[in-house]
Design a protein around this motif. Structure first.
Motif: not given
Length: 396
Positions: A142-170
């Protein structure tokens, strides 16, 4: 164009999008409109609010009680656009990421079931490979924003592994990219990206496949890939004649454990004011109410997700639309509202991080999170530890 609904106040509006820099320039010239609709993340709202001396967003708390705003849209959205006791924006709508879309008729005909846990999702992927199919549609270009679909995967999984608390602290930098929870999330994404036969064209091609067009092969006959991790934008990019519910459906990325939460994340649109007049006040009071968006929600040409906790998701049904499509529309509205009510809705983490990490800097350099995800799929899982360490080093 002109708009008059709900309040009886006529509102002239422009749909031409402007960048944050252009809006700031208008503020500096004293040429800002009465209101601005910011469809991005709360950092832009706060940044423009802090320009108040130069005519930036005004504090709405003088006539919109923050306590009432919290009752209407929840603490998280109010806090995101507040500085101290000052409150600077009213949420217009939400979008949701972390959804997995699939070709509904073919999925059912093949006898597949919607997975209820992460392990079941991986098992479904393996079953599809065993059946001679390619499970995942994916692309990161996606041009200069290439990579964002993978960041979305990581974000979805951090929320499931650590919940919103770990996510916010991240997001805040208190949890690093090389923390075990973040590393596990990246490794789980790697299970899919590098799984044998899991992604169309193979992992090393992902950085060259367009992020928005990556799901198109799902609509071939037969589908050339069967699962697509994407957001609520999918219905806007369907092939001619295709419709949600009939041709494509979704499930939320499942939890790691059956009893686990399924938080969702995404973006929001906000309305903020540059000027304080009676009609501006009344318009924003209306936007904060459940009545806002009723006509918008029923418009068959778009997908409106309410930010108001009192909004009736059934109002997302549109006239002259297939009932299966309306069921998808209602579920999407309910998904956003229920997550917000439960405190399980969050902004996209990379959007909230400094641009050196999660976005693109002013000189056009992609952030380290974006670059790292492209390097991950290009070079394979053996480099993950170094990639995560490099992203963390890029934090200002």
């Amino acid at each position: 164009a002109r708009f008059e609904e709900g309040t009886g106040i006529e509102v002239a509006y422009e749909l031409n999008p402007v960048s944050e820099d252009q809006l700031q320039a208008a503020v500096q010239r004293g040429d800002a409109p009465d209101l601005a609709m910011v469809v991005s993340h709360p950092g832009e709202v706060v940044q423009l609010a802090q320009q108040r001396g130069a005519g930036g967003f005004i504090d709405l708390s003088t006539y919109l009680d923050p306590a009432e705003a919290r009752r209407q849209v929840g603490d998280y959205l109010v806090d995101s656009v507040s500085v101290g006791s000052s409150y600077f924006a009213v949420p217009l709508l939400l979008n949701v990421k972390g959804l997995v879309w699939y070709p509904v008729a073919e999925f059912e005909q093949a006898g597949y079931a919607v997975p209820e846990t992460w392990d079941e999702l991986v098992a479904l992927s393996r079953q599809m490979v065993a059946d001679g199919r390619t499970p995942w549609c994916m692309g990161l270009e996606n041009g200069e924003f290439s990579g964002w679909p993978a960041t979305d995967w990581i974000e979805a999984l951090v929320l499931r592994l650590g919940g919103v608390d770990v996510y916010d602290r991240w997001v805040d930098g208190e949890v690093s990219f090389d923390d075990p929870a973040i590393r596990q999330a990246a490794a789980m994404f790697g299970q899919v990206a590098f799984g044998d036969g899991f992604v169309r064209s193979g992992a090393d091609s992902l950085s060259r496949i367009n992020a928005v067009e990556a799901g198109d092969p799902m609509f071939l006959d037969p589908p050339d890939c069967w699962l697509h991790h994407q957001s609520t934008i999918v219905p806007q990019f369907l092939p001619p004649g295709a419709a949600p519910g009939t041709d494509v459906d979704y499930f939320v990325m499942p939890p790691v454990d059956l009893a686990g939460d399924t938080p969702v994340f995404g973006g929001a649109g906000f309305a903020s004011a540059f000027r304080d007049r009676p009609e501006v006040r009344e318009f924003l009071r209306w936007v904060l109410s459940p009545e806002w968006g009723t006509a918008w929600a029923a418009n068959p040409s778009g997908t409106f997700l309410p930010a108001n906790l009192g909004f009736d998701a059934e109002q997302c049904r549109a006239a002259h639309v297939d009932e299966r499509t309306n069921e998808v529309r209602v579920r999407l509205c309910r998904e956003a509202r229920d997550a917000l009510a439960a405190g399980l809705w969050r902004f996209d983490a990379s959007d909230l991080m400094p641009p050196e990490v999660g976005a693109v800097t002013q000189d056009g350099t992609p952030g380290a999170f974006l670059r790292g995800m492209v390097a991950y799929v290009d070079h394979g899982p053996d480099n993950l530890d170094q990639i995560l360490a490099d992203i963390e080093t890029a934090r200002p």
